[in-house]
Design an enzyme around this catalytic site. Structure first.
Site, PDB file in Angstrom:
ATOM      1  CG  ASP A 202      -2.099   0.868   1.092  1.00 61.68           C
ATOM      2  OD1 ASP A 202      -1.882   1.944   0.589  1.00 61.68           O
ATOM      3  OD2 ASP A 202      -3.178   0.642   1.489  1.00 61.68           O
TER       4      ASP A 202
ATOM      5  CB  THR B 224      -6.673   1.776   0.342  1.00 62.27           C
ATOM      6  OG1 THR B 224      -5.360   2.606   0.797  1.00 62.27           O
ATOM      7  CG2 THR B 224      -6.277   0.253   0.619  1.00 62.27           C
TER       8      THR B 224
ATOM      9  CG  ASN C  96      -9.543   4.503   1.484  1.00 64.11           C
ATOM     10  OD1 ASN C  96      -9.702   3.582   0.579  1.00 64.11           O
ATOM     11  ND2 ASN C  96      -8.537   5.129   1.996  1.00 64.11           N
TER      12      ASN C  96
ATOM     13  CG  ASP D 189      -1.134   4.234   2.984  1.00 63.27           C
ATOM     14  OD1 ASP D 189      -1.094   5.135   2.045  1.00 63.27           O
ATOM     15  OD2 ASP D 189      -1.940   4.336   3.983  1.00 63.27           O
TER      16      ASP D 189
ATOM     17  CG  ASP E 116      -3.106   1.236  -2.477  1.00 63.73           C
ATOM     18  OD1 ASP E 116      -1.726   1.631  -2.448  1.00 63.73           O
ATOM     19  OD2 ASP E 116      -3.663   1.266  -1.681  1.00 63.73           O
ATOM     20  CG  HIS E 117      -2.553   5.274  -3.039  1.00 66.50           C
ATOM     21  ND1 HIS E 117      -1.577   5.555  -2.237  1.00 66.50           N
ATOM     22  CD2 HIS E 117      -3.563   4.302  -2.150  1.00 66.50           C
ATOM     23  CE1 HIS E 117      -1.785   5.193  -0.874  1.00 66.50           C
ATOM     24  NE2 HIS E 117      -3.172   4.472  -1.057  1.00 66.50           N
TER      25      HIS E 117
ATOM     26  CG  HIS F 105      -3.294   8.247  -0.832  1.00 65.55           C
ATOM     27  ND1 HIS F 105      -4.751   7.938  -0.981  1.00 65.55           N
ATOM     28  CD2 HIS F 105      -2.657   7.772   0.350  1.00 65.55           C
ATOM     29  CE1 HIS F 105      -4.745   6.930   0.382  1.00 65.55           C
ATOM     30  NE2 HIS F 105      -3.896   7.122   0.901  1.00 65.55           N
TER      31      HIS F 105
END
Length: 439
Positions: free
Chosen positions: A36, A72, A93, A196, A243-244, A349
């Protein structure tokens, strides 16, 4: 004699023309791992020998582009379904209901089927319906049911669970490897909550981010060793993605932070909102107030406001039934605050997926992948059809395309059969024709 040769030639022609499938039991397995918040360039300023070796032994994309939204739950569900967010409807999310004002934090949504099960089938269920055995280890969406059907084996990450324990990371790999080797699983998805967490808490430029990337690198090294120990080297394909990305949050005194209540009276004009949540916000105006809300937010700096039905097509959000009428996207690094500043994160993000800070990673290796191949960037939505091809299953309806990833792997035949089989049949046919011509 001529009749026998004619029959042999006929069989050879049929074999050459028919795509060959792998024999029963020779289907390769697939492990999908997500780290993540692993930004596309996080390994560029850290010594990562194990990640570097992945390119030598497999393939790497320069970067991949996540969907809008760069969060996410929405992004992971795009990867596992191959559908845009407006199709799979995991639009945040947080689980929410704009009518009842329900708001459920992310980790508590992981066991809520009604948030994830919207008629789009994830890869686990599609694979199971075609006779495969699948598992999910902490992966978003893996711990619920779809049309009443559960993933064969799912472990869900609970609230408050620490994400950075390296010993546990290795233990999780051991468990997943045993699923493959001892229980004959075909597909397993494995999720890690770093980098993350450190990106949010410390920011992407903090030294602790480099520490966690080194930990990830050691974990990849451990994974490679575990694959060998479990005799899976020639049987297991591995895809590593995220995911990002992550960007540094702009704060006072460097900038004037966004406080939306300065530009409109939220209590008077809004009936529902999720605004104190990074770079992406949603809002339901009170009846008859949509234009007034839109006009007021259009005057706010460092953001772009959209009416849902006017969202650019490239966002793939406008068709969503769940999204409220007003969508707000902050400029890179600006957090959305509703009435006062409560946000403490140093990194975040949720911003536009065209921003390089939101781009993320893709590595892959295993028997069906090329070696030492650097791919041009692509969108994460195309990972789904690639995974279906690797698993030799028919995909559910999706928005991806195999043509985008066709250069990454060695699976030439649609059924996964070995390319050499058709070549051998063609050579046999030519030899027999030559013999027949001389009789």
């Amino acid at each position: 004699m001529r009749l026998e040769l004619f029959l042999l030639v006929t069989v050879a022609i049929y074999a050459a023309a028919k795509p060959l499938s792998k024999a029963a039991g020779t289907r390769n397995k697939l492990l999908l791992i997500s780290f993540d918040g692993f930004r596309w360039d996080y390994d560029h300023d850290v010594d990562t020998p194990n990640l570097d070796q992945l390119l030598v032994d497999g393939v790497k994309a320069k970067y991949i582009t996540p969907p809008m939204l760069t969060m996410t739950a929405p992004s992971h569900f795009t990867t596992i379904t191959g559908r845009w967010v407006e199709d799979h409807e995991v639009v945040h999310n947080m689980m929410f209901n704009a009518t009842t004002n329900l708001k459920v934090p992310y980790k508590k949504t992981l066991t809520k089927s009604k948030w994830w099960d919207n008629g789009v089938l994830p890869l686990w269920i599609t694979a199971q319906n075609q006779g495969l055995k699948t598992g999910s280890f902490y992966f978003p969406g893996g711990g619920v049911t779809y049309g009443g059907q559960a993933v064969n084996k799912a472990i869900v990450e609970m609230s408050g669970h620490p994400d950075d324990n390296e010993t546990e990371w290795r233990h999780n790999i051991d468990r997943v490897m045993s699923w493959f080797s001892d229980e004959n699983f075909n597909l397993v998805t494995l999720y890690y909550g770093e980098p993350d967490n450190v990106g949010h808490a410390k920011g992407p430029d903090h030294p602790d981010r480099k520490v966690i990337i080194k930990q990830i690198d050691r974990t990849i090294g451990y994974l490679r060793e575990a694959i060998v120990r479990h005799h899976l080297t020639d049987k297991l394909n591995v895809i590593i993605t995220s995911d990002h990305g992550m960007t540094t949050v702009k704060k006072r005194p460097q900038v004037d932070e966004i406080i939306l209540n300065k530009y409109l009276n939220l209590l008077k004009l809004a009936s529902f909102e999720i605004l104190d949540y990074g770079g992406f916000g949603i809002l339901t105006p009170r009846p008859g107030k949509e234009q007034e809300v839109f006009n007021a937010l259009s005057n706010a700096p460092n953001l772009t406001v959209y009416k849902k039905n006017e969202i650019p097509e490239s966002f793939h959000l406008a068709k969503s039934e769940r999204l409220p009428p007003i969508v707000i996207v902050a400029d890179l690094g600006f957090n959305l605050n509703s009435r006062f500043i409560v946000y403490v994160n140093k990194g975040d993000h949720g911003y536009h997926n065209r921003e390089m800070d939101m781009k993320t990673i893709f590595w892959a290796f295993g028997p069906d992948f090329k070696k030492n191949f650097l791919s041009e960037p692509f969108d994460s939505i195309h990972i789904y059809p690639l995974m279906c091809k690797l698993l030799q299953i028919e995909p559910a309806p999706h928005n991806g395309s195999l043509s985008v990833t066709e250069n990454l792997n060695n699976c030439v035949l649609s059924a996964g059969g070995p390319p050499g089989a058709r070549l051998s049949a063609l050579l046999l046919m030519l030899v027999l024709l030559s013999v027949l011509a001389q009789l």
